[in-house]
Design an enzyme around this catalytic site. Structure first.
Site, PDB file in Angstrom:
ATOM      1  N   CYS A  81       2.835  -1.359   8.249  1.00 49.21           N
ATOM      2  CA  CYS A  81       3.200  -1.706   6.870  1.00 49.21           C
ATOM      3  C   CYS A  81       4.604  -2.311   6.827  1.00 49.21           C
ATOM      4  O   CYS A  81       4.856  -3.256   6.078  1.00 49.21           O
ATOM      5  CB  CYS A  81       3.146  -0.473   5.970  1.00 49.21           C
ATOM      6  SG  CYS A  81       1.485   0.183   5.783  1.00 49.21           S
ATOM      7  N   CYS A 126      -8.395  -6.940   5.825  1.00 42.11           N
ATOM      8  CA  CYS A 126      -7.525  -6.077   6.625  1.00 42.11           C
ATOM      9  C   CYS A 126      -7.161  -4.787   5.896  1.00 42.11           C
ATOM     10  O   CYS A 126      -6.707  -3.844   6.510  1.00 42.11           O
ATOM     11  CB  CYS A 126      -6.234  -6.791   6.980  1.00 42.11           C
ATOM     12  SG  CYS A 126      -6.495  -8.193   8.050  1.00 42.11           S
TER      13      CYS A 126
END
Lengths: 280, 394
Positions: free
Chosen positions: A106, A35
């Protein structure tokens, strides 16, 4: 180049609480090498096992992934588990003085690591992981996506990608993401035409079939009442028609459209079709 | 010695400094000799002569005839013009051969052809080997009876891997198929001789990759090649590209090509030596560092190195603190969520793809800069690895 706030830069260049905790009470691990970002969070609780006395992290990822991890550890130290559970990804982004929208995932990763660490301490399985995997590229489940849509008020597939990464790889799940947005937002948008499977037809085939049904079945019926119908346009699942003659002024024309025309077209052409009257 | 505010520019495949000689050559054409080359008066006409000189210099660098040089606005325009022209000239042919590692200027164009032309096209994107090279046999097998054009880059922008375009063009020619090459990264870095590479019908180049300004490019069209203009307008460029010439930049590009002709040896000796020193140094001092792309079949200025278990954007931003400029193929720098399509096509594993850094040098780099980078990089990588969970669990 990304526009990072000074606080993001500071937490990236001088990250707080990097490392491991020996004999941690909880460990949360999210993300993967594939990822492009991953976070491992370690928690240490006080003797009463109520309050977080220490938090450390290891992160693989970009500047905002490292900054989000650092921020998270600073935010949760000293909180009780109940308080920590309430920390959202928006809180992390706010702490950092905002993140570029493409980087919101994030902060989501930070929050997910925290949940995973708390669940790990409590010895429970997170419900999120048990959902159906929607985005295979990044392994994101429907439950995770739905929660992001709900909590961060996401409206478009692009926003869902920014927050969860889902749809950011091959893009095959974009239709499913739209469905999830519709589901959460209770919008009654039509389902997109499936791109594969037996029902798939080209636009031209679809238009021809619609014309055929209108000509063969609908028009003769309407004509009996002195009305008529004309196909104006087909836009995705929307079939735009114009009612003519007696139908044009009939108070029940909407009922005719939905109960009769739409029903016929759905039965004989495609069950997702929506008939609307031309506004022109 | 490197001073603290010195910029260490090692991103020349992204863009280059305009050479001081180029700037000097351009200066009079902004506010003194600003005439339009199409004008009847001497004031404009003298500018036309300078444009002709620039055309001559470009032609010399490519070993072509000046009449085969069309000035455009950029490499992307040149690519679009070549491919769409070939399709327009042969509307019965609906197949295109290209590669999986082309620049978006070609890749995305080929993926949008159906909507642009209104016809259905079949696009074969050739696979590349793990070292980024192309198998000629596979290329030959991909050609079909209705292949309209082959478009293959001369050298890859990310890895610097050089493709055997001369041989490929020869094969295409023997089958009566037009050949275009995006040579944006190759021109000025390796010798190009279009008088010998007779299979190449179209070639694109871009000014700002060889020390000319941004906003000027060239499309080479071999004499006798069917051609249809893309930008339609006035009679400029003999009706092959409408629009008033970007005179100052064209004159600058002419000068840059003259310099490139002179510097080509230096690119392949001095620059290559600096690149090798940088590359070997990084691979030696940093564990788990991997070179991406063929070791020798490569541009002399490019080194693409993956630092496993760390992420490219984070590396670049740490380098930025020391004013070191480079690029990365990581997801976070590509504007998407997936790492570079070039590295993925080569099958570079995820452990490495996200941590790839491209250093691309020019004749303006020096050994002090290489030493400086070699001194700073190990610490940057170690620092990020210390933070990476995968480094500890590898």
């Amino acid at each position: 180049m990304w526009e990072y706030s000074d606080k993001v830069k500071d937490h990236f260049l001088n990250p707080r609480n990097v490392g491991k905790i020996d004999n941690p009470d909880g460990v949360g691990e999210v993300g993967s090498l594939a990822c492009g970002d991953a976070l491992k969070l370690f928690l240490k609780l006080d003797e009463a096992k109520e309050r977080i006395v220490d938090a450390k992290f290891q992160t693989f990822g970009c500047a905002s992934a490292i900054a989000s991890s650092s921020a998270l550890t600073e935010m949760i130290k000293g909180l009780t588990l109940d308080e920590a559970e309430k920390v959202t990804n928006e809180d992390i982004a706010d702490f950092l003085g905002d993140l570029p929208k493409e980087k919101m995932h994030c902060s989501v990763m930070g929050r997910e690591a925290l949940e995973a660490a708390i669940a790990n301490y409590r010895g429970v399985t997170l419900p999120m992981a048990e959902g159906e995997v929607v985005c295979e590229c990044f392994g994101v489940t429907d439950l995770e996506i739905k929660r992001a849509i709900e909590e961060s008020h996401l409206r478009t597939v692009e926003e869902v990608t920014n927050f969860t990464k889902a749809g950011g790889g091959c893009g095959k799940c974009e239709d499913r993401l739209q469905e999830l947005i519709d589901e959460v937002r209770h919008a009654d948008r039509p389902k997109p035409i499936p791109m594969s499977g037996p029902k798939r037809m080209t636009n031209i085939q679809k238009i021809k079939k619609i014309e055929d049904v209108l000509e063969r079945e609908v028009r003769p019926t309407l004509k009996k009442d002195g009305g008529d119908i004309e196909l104006i346009d087909v836009d995705g699942d929307f079939v735009i028609v114009s009612l003519r003659g007696a139908c044009g002024s009939c108070a029940k024309s909407q009922t005719t459209l939905k109960e009769y025309v739409e029903k016929k077209l759905r039965e004989q052409v495609l069950e997702t079709l929506i008939v609307e009257e031309s506004k022109a | 010695m490197i001073k603290s505010d010195d910029v260490i520019y090692m991103d020349n495949n992204a863009t280059t400094m305009v050479a001081p000689e180029v700037v000097e050559t351009m200066m009079p054409y902004f506010s003194e000799l600003y005439g339009n080359p199409s004008s009847m008066h001497t004031f404009g006409g003298q500018v036309g002569k300078e444009v002709a000189t620039a055309r001559q210099r470009v032609a010399e660098l490519l070993c072509a005839d000046p009449s085969e040089i069309i000035f455009t606005s950029c490499g992307t325009e040149s690519d679009s013009t070549a491919i769409l022209s070939a399709l327009q000239a042969q509307s019965d042919k609906r197949h295109i051969v290209t590669t999986r590692v082309e620049h978006p200027a070609v890749k995305n164009l080929c993926e949008s052809l159906d909507s642009l032309t209104g016809h259905k096209h079949r696009v074969t994107q050739l696979h590349v080997e793990s070292d980024g090279t192309i198998d000629l046999k596979r290329f030959e097998d991909s050609l079909q009876d209705d292949t309209a054009i082959v478009s293959v880059m001369w050298a890859n922008n990310e890895t610097g891997v050089i493709f055997p375009v001369e041989e490929m063009a020869e094969i295409a020619k023997s089958r009566g198929i037009l050949f275009h090459t995006d040579a944006v990264q190759a021109v000025g870095k390796i010798p190009i001789d279009l008088s010998k590479a007779t299979g190449i019908d179209f070639l694109s180049l871009s000014g700002h990759k060889l020390h000319a300004p941004k906003g000027v490019g060239v499309l080479y069209v071999r004499k006798g090649t069917p051609y249809a203009p893309f930008v339609i307008g006035g009679h400029q460029e003999h009706g092959r590209r409408g629009g008033t010439e970007n005179v100052t930049s064209i004159i600058g590009l002419g000068k840059a090509c003259e310099l490139a002709t002179r510097h080509i040896k230096k690119e392949n000796t001095t620059v290559r030596a600096l690149r090798d020193k940088l590359e070997n140094g990084l691979l030696k001092t940093i564990p788990n560092a991997i070179l991406n792309g063929h070791k020798t079949q490569r541009l002399p200025n490019t080194a693409n190195i993956s630092f496993e278990y760390v992420e490219g954007e984070a590396i670049l931003l740490h380098m930025d603190r020391f004013n070191i400029c480079a690029s990365s193929g990581s997801a976070c720098t590509s504007g998407s969520l997936e790492p570079s399509h070039v590295l993925r096509a080569m099958g570079v594993p995820f452990t490495a793809a996200h941590g790839s850094i491209r250093f691309s040098l020019s004749v303006y780099n020096n050994e002090d800069e290489i030493d400086f980078v070699l001194e700073k990089m190990p610490g940057i990588i170690a620092n990020l690895r210390e933070m990476s969970p995968f480094w500890h669990n590898r």
